[in-house]
Design an enzyme around this catalytic site. Sequence first.
Site, PDB file in Angstrom:
ATOM      1  N   HIS A  14       1.196   5.518  -2.131  1.00 21.89           N
ATOM      2  CA  HIS A  14       0.857   6.400  -3.229  1.00 21.89           C
ATOM      3  C   HIS A  14       1.898   6.969  -3.926  1.00 21.89           C
ATOM      4  CE1 HIS A  14      -3.363   6.324  -1.207  1.00 21.89           C
ATOM      5  NE2 HIS A  14      -2.654   6.019  -0.401  1.00 21.89           N
TER       6      HIS A  14
ATOM      7  N   HIS B 210      -9.806   2.143   0.327  1.00 24.79           N
ATOM      8  CA  HIS B 210      -9.535   2.822   1.650  1.00 24.79           C
ATOM      9  C   HIS B 210     -10.866   2.730   2.564  1.00 24.79           C
ATOM     10  CE1 HIS B 210      -6.036   4.212  -0.268  1.00 24.79           C
ATOM     11  NE2 HIS B 210      -5.588   4.786   0.650  1.00 24.79           N
TER      12      HIS B 210
ATOM     13  N   HIS C 108       0.865  -1.152  -0.046  1.00 21.20           N
ATOM     14  CA  HIS C 108       0.205   0.057  -0.123  1.00 21.20           C
ATOM     15  C   HIS C 108       0.770   1.152  -0.087  1.00 21.20           C
ATOM     16  CE1 HIS C 108      -3.970   2.118   1.046  1.00 21.20           C
ATOM     17  NE2 HIS C 108      -2.954   3.119   1.150  1.00 21.20           N
TER      18      HIS C 108
ATOM     19  N   ASP D  75       2.368   3.356   2.969  1.00 24.59           N
ATOM     20  CA  ASP D  75       1.235   4.527   2.342  1.00 24.59           C
ATOM     21  C   ASP D  75       1.961   5.668   1.815  1.00 24.59           C
ATOM     22  OD1 ASP D  75      -1.177   5.234   2.371  1.00 24.59           O
ATOM     23  OD2 ASP D  75      -1.706   5.910   4.515  1.00 24.59           O
TER      24      ASP D  75
ATOM     25  N   GLU E 153     -11.163   5.282   7.154  1.00 19.40           N
ATOM     26  CA  GLU E 153      -9.765   5.703   7.662  1.00 19.40           C
ATOM     27  C   GLU E 153     -10.213   6.989   8.421  1.00 19.40           C
ATOM     28  OE1 GLU E 153      -7.006   7.027   4.701  1.00 19.40           O
ATOM     29  OE2 GLU E 153      -5.544   7.051   5.964  1.00 19.40           O
TER      30      GLU E 153
ATOM     31  N   GLN F 290      -9.752   9.482  -4.946  1.00 15.25           N
ATOM     32  CA  GLN F 290      -9.212  10.157  -3.740  1.00 15.25           C
ATOM     33  C   GLN F 290     -10.478  10.971  -3.151  1.00 15.25           C
ATOM     34  OE1 GLN F 290      -6.032  10.630  -1.481  1.00 15.25           O
ATOM     35  NE2 GLN F 290      -8.051  11.109  -0.327  1.00 15.25           N
TER      36      GLN F 290
HETATM   37  N1  17E Z   1      -5.231   9.391   0.647  1.00 17.43           N
HETATM   38  C1  17E Z   1      -6.006   9.049   1.659  1.00 17.43           C
HETATM   39  O1  17E Z   1      -7.153   8.977   1.672  1.00 17.43           O
HETATM   40  N2  17E Z   1      -5.373   8.276   2.574  1.00 17.43           N
HETATM   41  C2  17E Z   1      -4.201   8.306   2.917  1.00 17.43           C
HETATM   42  N3  17E Z   1      -3.410   7.550   3.870  1.00 17.43           N
HETATM   43  C3  17E Z   1      -3.173   8.885   1.743  1.00 17.43           C
HETATM   44  C4  17E Z   1      -3.769   9.405   0.644  1.00 17.43           C
HETATM   45  C5  17E Z   1      -1.527   8.716   1.957  1.00 17.43           C
HETATM   46 FE   FE2 Z   2      -3.572   4.904   1.504  1.00 11.99          FE
END
Ligand code: 17E
Ligand code: FE2
Length: 411
Positions: free
Chosen positions: A57, A208, A55, A307, A211, A150
Site C-alpha cells: 500500500h 483483500h 502486495h 503489505d 482478512e 478500503q
Molecule cells: N488495509 C487493509 O484492509 N489491510 C491491510 N493489511 C492494510 C491496509 C495494510
Molecule cells: Fe493489503
Amino acid sequence: MKIVNARLRGREGLHRIELDGARIAAIVAQPALADAGDGLDAAGNLVVPPFVEPHIHLDATLTAGEPAWNMSGTLFEGIERWAERKALVTHEDTKTRARKAIDMLVEHGIQHVRTHVDVTDPTLAALKAMLEVREETRHLIDLQIVAFPQEGIESYQGGRELMAEAIALGADVVGGIPHFENTREQGVSSIKFLMDLAERSGCLVDVHCDETDDPQSRFLEVLAEEARVRDMGERVTASHTTAMGSWDNAYCSKLFRLLKLSRINFVSCPTESIHLQGRFDTFPKRRGLTRVAELDRAGLNVCFGQDSIVDPWYPLGNGNILRILEAGLHICHMLGYADLQRALDLVTGHSARTLQLGERYGLEVGRPANLLILSAASDYELLRSQGHALVSIRHGEVLMRRTPARIERYS
Ligand code: 17E
Ligand code: FE2
C-alpha cells in the site's frame, strides 16, 4: 553488457548471460572464468529475474503515528487511524512518500510492484498521485495500481461510482474488501460488482479477502466461484485470506476443490498477518495466516508480499522482501529441505504469475534484460546467510549495486 560466472536456478554449472540493449540476447553454459574481462562477475552466485512485490500500500506508506498510533494492533483500528490520516492526504504528500518507499524496494532488487490505492475518498487524490508516480518511475519499476476500496464498495457512500471512476482514470486492477462490508449480502454483492467491472474493463482483480480471524468470513468461495464461471481465474488474486487459518479441515477439503478449478492466485503477507491477526485470542493464540504450504502443495499459485512499510497497520518494514520470505517460511512451517531448495519461487516466479507478467518476466532469451545478481549460490544459502541482491539490472543497465558489510576480525 554481459554477466559471467552466473549460476542459474535449476541448471547445472555456470553461465554467461549476454544482454543486447534492453533484451536478453544469449544464455550460454561456460566454465568458470578467472578473469571476467569486461563482463560483470557474478562469482558463482545466483542470477535471477527481479524480485516482485505483489502486495503493498504505497499511498499509506510512512504515515505511522500521523496523527495517532494504532494502539490495539488490530486491522480495524488500522483502518480507523488511516481514515484520520487520509483526511490530510495531498497529491504531493502521497507522491513524496510513495517515491521514498519505491527507492527502498529498488534497493532490495524489486522491479515489479502491485500497489493497492485507497479509492474511498471523493477526491481520489491518492489515486491521481499514484497514476503520476506509475509514469514517473518506469525507469525503476513496473507498477500495477489496484483500485482498493478500503472502507467498502457497498458500505461507503458512492463506493461503486468511485471504483468505476478509478478504473476509468487508469487503475490496472480492480480491488475489494468483502469482509469489511456491513453485511454478508453486501460482501457478496461487492464481489459480483467488482468482477463485472473487471470483466467489462479487461482489468485484473485483486481482492483483500477474508482478512480476519472470523471463521464465519467465507468470501473466498464467492470470489473463486465468480472467477470460475467467468473463466477469469488466472487474472484473479485473493490477498490475505487469513480466515483460512481458522476454517476447519472439513470445509477446506471441499473448498480446495473449487480453488483448484478456479485457478485463482493467492498472496500472503506473513509479517503483517502475524502482527494484525490473533488479536482477539488469549491462549491458545492463532497465527492468523492463510494455509500457504497447503495451497502450494495443492498446486495453487501462492506468493509473499510486504503489505506495509511504516503505516497505521504495521510499524516496521524497509523494502526487503527477503525478510518477508524468511518470516513467512518460519510462520508457515516451510523450513523443510524441499521448501528451502525453491524458496525464491515465493518472491519471484509465483509473484510474477500473480501479476500476470507473462513474457515480460524471466531469464530467457528475448525477454527484458531485467535481472539480479544475488549474494549466494542457492536459495537455501541466500536465506541462511540473510543475503541480498547485490546488483539489479533493468533495461540492460545497472540500476542498483549493493556493497556487502565488511567485517574485520582481530583474533
Ligand atoms: N488495509 C487493509 O484492509 N489491510 C491491510 N493489511 C492494510 C491496509 C495494510
Ligand atoms: Fe493489503
